[in-house]
Scaffold this motif. Structure first.
Motif, PDB file in Angstrom:
ATOM      1  N   LEU A 145      40.357  39.571  44.682  1.00  0.00           N
ATOM      2  CA  LEU A 145      40.481  38.490  45.655  1.00  0.00           C
ATOM      3  C   LEU A 145      41.866  38.489  46.286  1.00  0.00           C
ATOM      4  CD1 LEU A 145      38.562  35.637  43.812  1.00  0.00           C
ATOM      5  CD2 LEU A 145      37.801  36.963  45.803  1.00  0.00           C
ATOM      6  N   GLU A 146      42.896  38.692  45.479  1.00  0.00           N
ATOM      7  CA  GLU A 146      44.259  38.737  46.014  1.00  0.00           C
ATOM      8  C   GLU A 146      44.430  39.913  46.963  1.00  0.00           C
ATOM      9  OE1 GLU A 146      46.645  38.752  42.448  1.00  0.00           O
ATOM     10  OE2 GLU A 146      46.578  36.562  42.293  1.00  0.00           O
ATOM     11  N   ALA A 147      43.846  41.053  46.640  1.00  0.00           N
ATOM     12  CA  ALA A 147      43.929  42.214  47.525  1.00  0.00           C
ATOM     13  C   ALA A 147      43.203  41.957  48.840  1.00  0.00           C
ATOM     14  CB  ALA A 147      43.349  43.458  46.829  1.00  0.00           C
ATOM     15  N   THR A 148      42.055  41.285  48.766  1.00  0.00           N
ATOM     16  CA  THR A 148      41.302  40.950  49.968  1.00  0.00           C
ATOM     17  C   THR A 148      42.095  39.979  50.851  1.00  0.00           C
ATOM     18  OG1 THR A 148      39.203  41.299  48.839  1.00  0.00           O
ATOM     19  CG2 THR A 148      39.143  39.956  50.840  1.00  0.00           C
ATOM     20  N   GLU A 149      42.700  38.970  50.235  1.00  0.00           N
ATOM     21  CA  GLU A 149      43.506  37.993  50.983  1.00  0.00           C
ATOM     22  C   GLU A 149      44.718  38.658  51.637  1.00  0.00           C
ATOM     23  OE1 GLU A 149      44.525  34.744  48.402  1.00  0.00           O
ATOM     24  OE2 GLU A 149      42.437  34.143  48.182  1.00  0.00           O
ATOM     25  N   ALA A 150      45.302  39.635  50.962  1.00  0.00           N
ATOM     26  CA  ALA A 150      46.498  40.305  51.479  1.00  0.00           C
ATOM     27  C   ALA A 150      46.169  41.148  52.711  1.00  0.00           C
ATOM     28  CB  ALA A 150      47.122  41.181  50.394  1.00  0.00           C
ATOM     29  N   THR A 151      44.923  41.621  52.841  1.00  0.00           N
ATOM     30  CA  THR A 151      44.548  42.453  53.980  1.00  0.00           C
ATOM     31  C   THR A 151      44.019  41.637  55.144  1.00  0.00           C
ATOM     32  OG1 THR A 151      42.318  42.843  53.124  1.00  0.00           O
ATOM     33  CG2 THR A 151      44.046  44.433  52.505  1.00  0.00           C
ATOM     34  N   HIS A 152      43.821  40.347  54.950  1.00  0.00           N
ATOM     35  CA  HIS A 152      43.284  39.503  56.048  1.00  0.00           C
ATOM     36  C   HIS A 152      44.337  38.607  56.593  1.00  0.00           C
ATOM     37  CE1 HIS A 152      39.636  41.294  54.979  1.00  0.00           C
ATOM     38  NE2 HIS A 152      38.851  40.255  54.844  1.00  0.00           N
TER      39      HIS A 152
END
Length: 147
Positions: free
Chosen positions: A140-147
Protein backbone atom coordinates in the motif's frame (compact mmCIF):
# COMPACT_ATOMS: atom_id res chain seq x y z
CA UNK A 1 -14.43 -37.91 0.72
CA UNK A 2 -16.73 -39.32 3.39
CA UNK A 3 -20.00 -37.55 4.12
CA UNK A 4 -18.86 -36.56 7.61
CA UNK A 5 -16.15 -34.34 6.11
CA UNK A 6 -18.26 -32.91 3.29
CA UNK A 7 -19.22 -29.84 5.35
CA UNK A 8 -15.81 -29.17 6.95
CA UNK A 9 -14.33 -25.71 6.46
CA UNK A 10 -10.70 -24.95 5.68
CA UNK A 11 -8.26 -25.83 8.47
CA UNK A 12 -5.54 -23.30 9.38
CA UNK A 13 -2.79 -23.07 11.94
CA UNK A 14 -1.02 -20.23 13.72
CA UNK A 15 2.17 -20.11 15.74
CA UNK A 16 2.31 -16.90 17.77
CA UNK A 17 5.59 -16.07 19.51
CA UNK A 18 5.73 -14.08 22.75
CA UNK A 19 9.23 -12.62 23.29
CA UNK A 20 10.53 -12.81 26.83
CA UNK A 21 7.77 -15.31 27.67
CA UNK A 22 5.32 -12.42 28.15
CA UNK A 23 1.86 -13.80 27.41
CA UNK A 24 -0.73 -11.31 28.62
CA UNK A 25 -3.86 -13.21 27.64
CA UNK A 26 -5.26 -10.05 26.02
CA UNK A 27 -6.29 -11.89 22.85
CA UNK A 28 -8.05 -14.75 24.63
CA UNK A 29 -11.47 -13.06 25.00
CA UNK A 30 -11.40 -12.35 21.26
CA UNK A 31 -10.55 -15.99 20.51
CA UNK A 32 -13.41 -17.14 22.74
CA UNK A 33 -15.72 -14.70 20.94
CA UNK A 34 -14.77 -16.17 17.54
CA UNK A 35 -15.63 -19.63 18.87
CA UNK A 36 -18.87 -18.48 20.53
CA UNK A 37 -20.04 -16.78 17.32
CA UNK A 38 -19.31 -19.91 15.25
CA UNK A 39 -16.64 -18.23 13.14
CA UNK A 40 -13.99 -20.82 14.03
CA UNK A 41 -13.72 -24.11 15.85
CA UNK A 42 -10.55 -24.80 17.85
CA UNK A 43 -9.14 -28.20 16.96
CA UNK A 44 -5.84 -28.00 18.87
CA UNK A 45 -4.26 -25.48 21.21
CA UNK A 46 -0.82 -25.99 22.72
CA UNK A 47 1.72 -23.73 24.38
CA UNK A 48 5.47 -24.23 24.37
CA UNK A 49 8.48 -22.44 25.82
CA UNK A 50 11.93 -22.24 24.30
CA UNK A 51 14.60 -21.58 26.93
CA UNK A 52 17.80 -19.59 26.47
CA UNK A 53 19.73 -22.82 25.81
CA UNK A 54 17.29 -23.80 23.03
CA UNK A 55 15.51 -26.55 24.97
CA UNK A 56 11.76 -26.72 24.40
CA UNK A 57 9.04 -27.75 26.81
CA UNK A 58 5.27 -27.74 26.82
CA UNK A 59 3.43 -25.22 28.97
CA UNK A 60 0.35 -26.02 30.96
CA UNK A 61 -2.77 -23.94 30.54
CA UNK A 62 -2.43 -21.35 33.31
CA UNK A 63 -3.40 -17.90 34.49
CA UNK A 64 -1.64 -15.93 31.76
CA UNK A 65 -2.48 -12.42 32.88
CA UNK A 66 -2.07 -12.89 36.67
CA UNK A 67 -5.66 -12.06 37.59
CA UNK A 68 -6.17 -15.32 39.50
CA UNK A 69 -8.52 -16.86 36.91
CA UNK A 70 -7.65 -19.76 34.62
CA UNK A 71 -7.73 -17.92 31.30
CA UNK A 72 -7.78 -20.95 29.01
CA UNK A 73 -10.09 -23.24 30.95
CA UNK A 74 -12.59 -23.10 28.09
CA UNK A 75 -9.97 -24.73 25.83
CA UNK A 76 -8.64 -27.27 28.33
CA UNK A 77 -8.48 -30.71 26.76
CA UNK A 78 -9.02 -29.42 23.22
CA UNK A 79 -7.12 -31.84 21.01
CA UNK A 80 -8.02 -33.30 17.64
CA UNK A 81 -4.80 -35.25 17.35
CA UNK A 82 -3.66 -33.18 14.37
CA UNK A 83 -0.93 -31.48 16.39
CA UNK A 84 1.85 -33.97 17.06
CA UNK A 85 5.28 -33.86 18.64
CA UNK A 86 6.91 -33.31 15.24
CA UNK A 87 4.70 -30.24 14.74
CA UNK A 88 5.69 -28.86 18.15
CA UNK A 89 9.35 -29.34 17.30
CA UNK A 90 8.94 -27.66 13.92
CA UNK A 91 7.14 -24.72 15.51
CA UNK A 92 9.82 -24.46 18.18
CA UNK A 93 12.45 -24.27 15.43
CA UNK A 94 10.89 -20.98 14.33
CA UNK A 95 11.09 -19.51 17.84
CA UNK A 96 13.82 -17.36 19.29
CA UNK A 97 15.38 -18.44 22.60
CA UNK A 98 13.66 -17.15 25.76
CA UNK A 99 10.21 -17.06 24.13
CA UNK A 100 6.89 -18.81 24.50
CA UNK A 101 4.40 -19.57 21.77
CA UNK A 102 0.81 -20.54 21.28
CA UNK A 103 0.15 -23.08 18.55
CA UNK A 104 -3.42 -23.09 17.31
CA UNK A 105 -5.14 -25.30 14.73
CA UNK A 106 -8.64 -24.18 13.85
CA UNK A 107 -11.44 -24.80 11.38
CA UNK A 108 -12.87 -21.80 9.53
CA UNK A 109 -16.54 -22.53 10.16
CA UNK A 110 -17.57 -19.38 8.29
CA UNK A 111 -16.16 -20.87 5.08
CA UNK A 112 -17.57 -24.38 5.49
CA UNK A 113 -20.71 -23.89 3.32
CA UNK A 114 -18.64 -22.26 0.55
CA UNK A 115 -15.99 -24.99 0.69
CA UNK A 116 -18.64 -27.72 0.67
CA UNK A 117 -20.33 -26.17 -2.39
CA UNK A 118 -17.01 -26.04 -4.23
CA UNK A 119 -16.30 -29.70 -3.37
CA UNK A 120 -19.77 -30.77 -4.53
CA UNK A 121 -19.06 -28.96 -7.81
CA UNK A 122 -15.83 -30.89 -8.27
CA UNK A 123 -13.53 -28.09 -7.15
CA UNK A 124 -10.44 -28.85 -5.09
CA UNK A 125 -7.93 -26.61 -3.40
CA UNK A 126 -4.59 -26.60 -5.16
CA UNK A 127 -2.89 -23.73 -3.31
CA UNK A 128 -3.39 -21.71 -0.17
CA UNK A 129 -1.43 -19.14 1.78
CA UNK A 130 -1.40 -15.99 3.86
CA UNK A 131 -0.17 -12.51 3.09
CA UNK A 132 1.54 -11.01 6.16
CA UNK A 133 0.18 -7.63 7.28
CA UNK A 134 3.67 -6.14 6.89
CA UNK A 135 3.61 -7.11 3.18
CA UNK A 136 0.20 -5.50 2.76
CA UNK A 137 1.38 -2.28 4.40
CA UNK A 138 4.52 -2.23 2.22
CA UNK A 139 2.47 -2.75 -0.95
CA UNK A 140 0.00 0.00 0.00
CA UNK A 141 2.82 2.41 0.83
CA UNK A 142 4.51 1.64 -2.49
CA UNK A 143 1.24 2.22 -4.34
CA UNK A 144 0.69 5.55 -2.54
CA UNK A 145 4.26 6.65 -3.33
CA UNK A 146 3.69 6.14 -7.09
CA UNK A 147 0.39 8.07 -7.19
Amino acid sequence: MSDEFEEVGPIDYLVVEFPGNRMTGEGLPLLVDLVDRGVIRILDLQFVRKDEDGSVSGLEITDLDGDGRLDLAVFEGVSSGLLGQDDLEEAAGALEPNTSAGILIYENLWAAPFAAALRRGGGRMVASGRIPVSDLVSALEATEATH
